[in-house]
Design a protein around this motif. Structure first.
Motif, mmCIF file in Angstrom:
data_model
loop_
_atom_site.group_PDB
_atom_site.id
_atom_site.type_symbol
_atom_site.label_atom_id
_atom_site.label_comp_id
_atom_site.label_asym_id
_atom_site.label_seq_id
_atom_site.Cartn_x
_atom_site.Cartn_y
_atom_site.Cartn_z
ATOM 1 N N GLU A 24 -58.561 9.627 -50.104
ATOM 2 C CA GLU A 24 -59.948 10.098 -50.147
ATOM 3 C C GLU A 24 -60.596 9.437 -51.362
ATOM 4 N N THR A 25 -61.519 8.538 -51.111
ATOM 5 C CA THR A 25 -62.046 7.707 -52.194
ATOM 6 C C THR A 25 -62.857 8.475 -53.228
ATOM 7 N N ASP A 26 -63.432 9.629 -52.854
ATOM 8 C CA ASP A 26 -64.223 10.386 -53.830
ATOM 9 C C ASP A 26 -63.351 10.993 -54.930
ATOM 10 N N GLU A 27 -62.033 10.929 -54.768
ATOM 11 C CA GLU A 27 -61.124 11.455 -55.778
ATOM 12 C C GLU A 27 -60.816 10.436 -56.883
ATOM 13 N N TYR A 28 -61.276 9.200 -56.707
ATOM 14 C CA TYR A 28 -60.926 8.137 -57.655
ATOM 15 C C TYR A 28 -62.167 7.436 -58.205
ATOM 16 N N PRO A 29 -62.192 7.243 -59.507
ATOM 17 C CA PRO A 29 -63.299 6.505 -60.116
ATOM 18 C C PRO A 29 -63.070 4.997 -60.038
ATOM 19 N N LEU A 38 -66.204 3.380 -48.499
ATOM 20 C CA LEU A 38 -65.463 4.129 -47.490
ATOM 21 C C LEU A 38 -65.186 5.548 -47.970
ATOM 22 N N GLU A 39 -65.210 6.514 -47.055
ATOM 23 C CA GLU A 39 -64.887 7.897 -47.421
ATOM 24 C C GLU A 39 -63.394 8.077 -47.602
ATOM 25 N N SER A 40 -62.619 7.428 -46.739
ATOM 26 C CA SER A 40 -61.166 7.440 -46.867
ATOM 27 C C SER A 40 -60.651 6.093 -46.384
ATOM 28 N N VAL A 41 -59.466 5.744 -46.879
ATOM 29 C CA VAL A 41 -58.906 4.440 -46.547
ATOM 30 C C VAL A 41 -57.385 4.492 -46.671
ATOM 31 N N ARG A 42 -56.729 3.750 -45.803
ATOM 32 C CA ARG A 42 -55.282 3.528 -45.931
ATOM 33 C C ARG A 42 -55.125 2.083 -46.392
ATOM 34 N N PHE A 43 -54.239 1.863 -47.344
ATOM 35 C CA PHE A 43 -54.039 0.496 -47.816
ATOM 36 C C PHE A 43 -52.650 0.322 -48.393
ATOM 37 N N PHE A 44 -52.242 -0.937 -48.462
ATOM 38 C CA PHE A 44 -50.977 -1.277 -49.085
ATOM 39 C C PHE A 44 -51.159 -2.610 -49.782
ATOM 40 N N GLY A 45 -50.124 -3.070 -50.464
ATOM 41 C CA GLY A 45 -50.264 -4.296 -51.225
ATOM 42 C C GLY A 45 -49.025 -5.164 -51.174
ATOM 43 N N ALA A 46 -49.219 -6.383 -51.590
ATOM 44 C CA ALA A 46 -48.135 -7.360 -51.662
ATOM 45 C C ALA A 46 -48.119 -7.963 -53.061
ATOM 46 N N PRO A 47 -46.946 -8.388 -53.521
ATOM 47 C CA PRO A 47 -46.866 -9.018 -54.834
ATOM 48 C C PRO A 47 -47.451 -10.431 -54.807
ATOM 49 N N GLU A 48 -47.822 -10.929 -55.953
ATOM 50 C CA GLU A 48 -48.364 -12.292 -56.073
ATOM 51 C C GLU A 48 -47.442 -13.326 -55.441
ATOM 52 N N SER A 49 -46.145 -13.090 -55.493
ATOM 53 C CA SER A 49 -45.177 -14.048 -54.946
ATOM 54 C C SER A 49 -45.333 -14.233 -53.437
ATOM 55 N N ARG A 50 -46.040 -13.338 -52.767
ATOM 56 C CA ARG A 50 -46.255 -13.423 -51.319
ATOM 57 C C ARG A 50 -47.691 -13.855 -50.979
ATOM 58 N N ALA A 51 -48.374 -14.496 -51.934
ATOM 59 C CA ALA A 51 -49.767 -14.912 -51.747
ATOM 60 C C ALA A 51 -49.941 -15.822 -50.529
ATOM 61 N N THR A 91 -53.736 3.238 -60.848
ATOM 62 C CA THR A 91 -54.363 4.507 -60.500
ATOM 63 C C THR A 91 -53.598 5.294 -59.439
ATOM 64 N N VAL A 92 -53.087 4.619 -58.429
ATOM 65 C CA VAL A 92 -52.516 5.310 -57.281
ATOM 66 C C VAL A 92 -50.994 5.157 -57.184
ATOM 67 N N TRP A 93 -50.499 3.967 -57.435
ATOM 68 C CA TRP A 93 -49.075 3.699 -57.260
ATOM 69 C C TRP A 93 -48.307 3.891 -58.555
ATOM 70 N N ASP A 94 -46.988 3.938 -58.425
ATOM 71 C CA ASP A 94 -46.096 4.117 -59.567
ATOM 72 C C ASP A 94 -45.806 2.784 -60.253
ATOM 73 N N ASP A 95 -46.826 2.186 -60.834
ATOM 74 C CA ASP A 95 -46.679 0.910 -61.550
ATOM 75 C C ASP A 95 -46.047 -0.195 -60.716
ATOM 76 N N THR A 96 -46.350 -0.199 -59.440
ATOM 77 C CA THR A 96 -45.901 -1.258 -58.548
ATOM 78 C C THR A 96 -46.925 -2.378 -58.649
ATOM 79 N N SER A 97 -46.502 -3.537 -59.072
ATOM 80 C CA SER A 97 -47.435 -4.647 -59.237
ATOM 81 C C SER A 97 -47.620 -5.378 -57.904
ATOM 82 N N THR A 98 -48.592 -4.913 -57.145
ATOM 83 C CA THR A 98 -48.913 -5.519 -55.846
ATOM 84 C C THR A 98 -50.431 -5.675 -55.742
ATOM 85 N N PRO A 99 -50.969 -6.701 -56.390
ATOM 86 C CA PRO A 99 -52.423 -6.859 -56.444
ATOM 87 C C PRO A 99 -53.079 -7.462 -55.203
#
Length: 159
Positions: A24-29, A38-51, A91-99
Motif C-alpha cells: 500500500e503506497t500511502d504507507e511509504y514516503p 499507484l494505490e498499491s503495487v506488487r514488485f520485486f528486484g534483481a541485483p545489478e549483476s543481472r542487468a 525501506t521495504v526489504w531486509d537490506d537486499t541490494s536489488t536495485p
C-alpha cells in the motif's frame, strides 16, 4: 503480449513483503516516481549483476518465482525501472541490494516443485537458476498463458 518467460529466485521475507502481499503506497514516503501514483503495487528486484537479463523484460512477460525447491508464485511484468536511491532496499526489504525493480501484475500463488517446472523448459533435474534468468526462446514450446495455467492447475490438484 510478450512471450518472454523469466525465473526469479526469491527470499521468503522480501517476496512476502512485496509480491505475495501488495504494498500500500500511502504507507511509504518518498516513493520512486514509477510507482508513486499507484494505490498499491506488487514488485520485486534483481541485483545489478543481472542487468543484462533485466533489460530484456517487457510489460506482459511471465515471471515465475521460486524458493527452497518450489515455485511459489507467477505473474506478469508491469513496469521496470532502476531504483537509483535504493528505496526498496532501505525501506521495504531486509537490506537486499536489488536495485533493478519490476512490478508484478496478475499475480497468483502456486506450489509446484522446481523439477516439474524445469522439465517444461527441458532443464535437467537439480538445475538451479541464477537470481533472475530469461528462459531461452527455443526452450519455450507453449504460450506463456498456458504455462501459467498449468502451474495454477498443478497447485489446485496437489494442494
Amino acid at each position: 503480449m510478450s512471450s518472454n518467460i523469466f525465473l526469479a529466485r526469491s527470499t521468503p521475507t522480501d517476496f512476502d513483503a512485496t509480491v505475495r502481499s501488495a504494498v500500500e503506497t500511502d504507507e511509504y514516503p518518498e516513493l520512486p516516481e514509477q510507482i508513486a501514483e499507484l494505490e498499491s503495487v506488487r514488485f520485486f528486484g534483481a541485483p545489478e549483476s543481472r542487468a543484462d537479463t533485466f533489460e530484456k523484460m517487457t510489460a506482459g512477460d511471465l515471471v515465475a518465482f521460486h524458493q527452497d525447491g518450489e515455485y511459489i508464485g507467477v505473474g506478469r511484468i508491469g513496469t521496470t525501472f532502476e531504483d537509483d536511491n535504493e528505496w526498496a532496499t532501505t525501506t521495504v526489504w531486509d537490506d537486499t541490494s536489488t536495485p533493478l525493480i519490476y512490478t508484478v501484475a496478475d499475480f497468483i500463488p502456486v506450489a509446484v516443485p522446481t523439477a516439474a517446472v524445469h522439465r517444461i523448459f527441458g532443464y535437467a533435474d537439480g538445475y538451479s537458476p541464477p537470481a533472475l534468468m530469461r528462459v531461452a526462446a527455443n526452450r519455450v514450446t507453449n504460450r506463456s498463458e498456458a504455462i501459467k495455467q498449468a502451474l495454477k492447475q498443478y497447485t489446485a490438484k496437489h494442494s
